[in-house]
Design a protein around this motif. Sequence first.
Motif, short mmCIF file in Angstrom:
data_model
loop_
_atom_site.label_atom_id
_atom_site.label_comp_id
_atom_site.label_asym_id
_atom_site.label_seq_id
_atom_site.Cartn_x
_atom_site.Cartn_y
_atom_site.Cartn_z
N ALA A 11 32.52 46.20 49.07
CA ALA A 11 33.55 47.29 48.82
C ALA A 11 33.23 48.29 49.93
O ALA A 11 33.88 49.09 50.83
CB ALA A 11 33.15 47.79 47.53
N LYS A 12 31.92 48.35 50.53
CA LYS A 12 31.37 49.25 51.54
C LYS A 12 31.87 49.02 52.85
O LYS A 12 32.61 49.75 53.65
CB LYS A 12 29.71 49.04 51.74
N HIS A 13 32.33 47.40 52.94
CA HIS A 13 32.97 47.27 54.34
C HIS A 13 34.35 46.88 54.20
O HIS A 13 34.80 46.05 54.90
CB HIS A 13 32.29 45.93 54.71
N GLY A 14 35.15 47.40 53.10
CA GLY A 14 36.58 47.61 53.12
C GLY A 14 37.08 46.55 52.31
O GLY A 14 38.60 46.36 52.59
N MET A 15 36.28 45.55 51.56
CA MET A 15 37.08 44.71 50.85
C MET A 15 37.40 45.07 49.47
O MET A 15 36.46 45.87 48.99
CB MET A 15 36.11 43.25 51.00
N HIS A 16 38.64 44.46 49.01
CA HIS A 16 38.70 44.95 47.75
C HIS A 16 38.36 43.78 46.60
O HIS A 16 38.98 42.67 46.60
CB HIS A 16 40.35 45.09 47.50
N ASN A 17 37.47 44.18 45.91
CA ASN A 17 36.96 43.03 44.64
C ASN A 17 38.10 43.01 43.83
O ASN A 17 38.30 43.96 42.87
CB ASN A 17 35.64 43.53 44.48
N LEU A 18 38.52 42.21 43.42
CA LEU A 18 39.64 41.87 42.33
C LEU A 18 39.21 41.25 41.05
O LEU A 18 39.26 41.92 40.03
CB LEU A 18 40.99 40.92 42.78
N ILE A 19 38.36 40.10 41.23
CA ILE A 19 37.83 39.48 40.00
C ILE A 19 37.05 38.41 40.41
O ILE A 19 36.88 37.75 41.36
CB ILE A 19 38.81 39.00 38.87
N TYR A 20 35.88 38.08 39.78
CA TYR A 20 34.85 37.17 39.91
C TYR A 20 34.57 36.33 38.60
O TYR A 20 34.77 36.86 37.38
CB TYR A 20 33.49 37.71 40.02
N TRP A 21 34.71 34.82 38.70
CA TRP A 21 35.01 34.10 37.64
C TRP A 21 33.67 32.98 37.66
O TRP A 21 33.22 32.72 38.92
CB TRP A 21 35.91 33.25 37.53
N ASN A 22 33.09 32.63 36.57
CA ASN A 22 32.28 31.45 36.52
C ASN A 22 33.10 30.41 35.62
O ASN A 22 34.02 30.65 34.82
CB ASN A 22 30.87 31.60 35.66
N LEU A 23 33.09 29.17 35.73
CA LEU A 23 33.62 28.19 35.03
C LEU A 23 33.36 28.23 33.53
O LEU A 23 32.25 28.73 33.22
CB LEU A 23 33.44 26.56 35.64
N ALA A 24 34.22 27.88 32.53
CA ALA A 24 34.13 27.83 31.42
C ALA A 24 33.11 26.74 30.95
O ALA A 24 32.81 25.85 31.86
CB ALA A 24 35.28 27.66 30.48
N ALA A 25 32.23 27.01 30.14
CA ALA A 25 31.05 26.22 29.59
C ALA A 25 31.62 24.72 29.46
O ALA A 25 30.68 23.78 29.74
CB ALA A 25 30.26 26.60 28.35
N GLU A 26 32.68 24.47 29.10
CA GLU A 26 33.32 23.18 28.92
C GLU A 26 33.75 22.10 30.07
O GLU A 26 33.94 21.12 30.10
CB GLU A 26 34.56 23.16 27.74
N GLU A 27 33.86 23.04 31.15
CA GLU A 27 34.29 22.55 32.36
C GLU A 27 33.27 21.67 33.16
O GLU A 27 32.07 22.12 33.01
CB GLU A 27 34.61 23.64 33.51
N PRO A 28 33.29 20.76 33.78
CA PRO A 28 32.37 20.01 34.64
C PRO A 28 31.77 20.93 35.85
O PRO A 28 32.44 21.84 36.29
CB PRO A 28 33.23 18.87 35.30
N ALA A 29 30.55 20.95 36.07
CA ALA A 29 29.83 21.51 36.90
C ALA A 29 30.04 22.95 36.54
O ALA A 29 30.15 24.15 37.49
CB ALA A 29 30.39 21.31 38.33
N ALA A 30 30.07 23.57 35.42
CA ALA A 30 30.18 24.79 34.95
C ALA A 30 28.77 25.65 35.25
O ALA A 30 29.06 26.81 35.52
CB ALA A 30 30.27 24.85 33.53
N ASP A 31 27.72 24.99 35.47
CA ASP A 31 26.46 25.43 36.00
C ASP A 31 26.40 25.60 37.36
O ASP A 31 25.21 25.98 37.90
CB ASP A 31 25.29 24.63 35.46
N THR A 32 27.41 25.34 38.41
CA THR A 32 27.21 25.67 39.82
C THR A 32 28.32 26.52 40.11
O THR A 32 28.27 26.75 41.50
CB THR A 32 27.26 23.93 40.42
N ALA A 33 29.37 26.79 39.57
CA ALA A 33 30.56 27.36 40.23
C ALA A 33 30.61 28.75 40.21
O ALA A 33 30.61 29.23 38.91
CB ALA A 33 31.80 26.46 39.89
#
Length: 254
Positions: free
Chosen positions: A170-192
């Motif tokens: 935000a300081k450098h002019g980017m608009h943060n819209l949304i951040y997600w992690n994969l749902a627990a049931e998804e493959p590789a939910a512990d890395t994405a």
Amino acid sequence: MRSLLLALSLFLPAATGLAGEAPGRLYEMRVYDAAEGKLDALHARFRNHTTKLFEKHGMTNVGYFVPAGENPERKIVYFLSYPDREARAAAWKAFADDPEWKRVASESEKDGRLVAKAVSCQMHATDYSPALVIEKAPPRVFELRTYKATPGNLPALNGRFRDHTVRLFAKHGMHNLIYWNLAAEEPAADTALIYLLAHANQEAARGSFAAFRDDPEWTKARTASEEKAGGSLTAPQGGVVSEFLVPTDYSPLE
């Protein structure tokens, strides 16, 4: 820039606001590769029928995008949301059983299928994500970024975003819209980690990221986090994938 479908393959097998909704709200990202010569027909089906039927059956249309550039891939990237996982299952069943959808699908595919390949993943907003506001803003470009954490380091990566990165963006002019992690049931939910930014244009994005990377506070935060983790928080191959997107004419989020 690597394709989004390739990035997602690392994780998966082959102004209306959403603020204040239950923490368990589910998001879904779907990436469709249109069959050759069928991209316009696929857009028309979404524009004239599919988005309305999604809403009819309780799905929230968040945004519909295509890759930026003069010669983009035949691809549509879109996002839906639901109250929870059970609501998603019920909504898709009702949609698939809807006689109107069956008619539309049959008529639109009389000369062949419109979608050659589809990839989907389900996600939850992180605890540090801004509340997503679905709005039509002045023309802008969106950036979809997909991170693959090194083993065991997704909590540290989220922590760095929570404590430093989001604020510095935000300081450098980017608009943060949304951040997600994969749902627990998804493959590789512990890395994405998957997130959306908005910029005035691609040149502005490049300038913002250059300023961000040169910021002494970022250098300090990155060094400290990597020393604590014993190395990079993101994988050396496919650890960070970025793709610029532009909204379709029927996208609620613009």
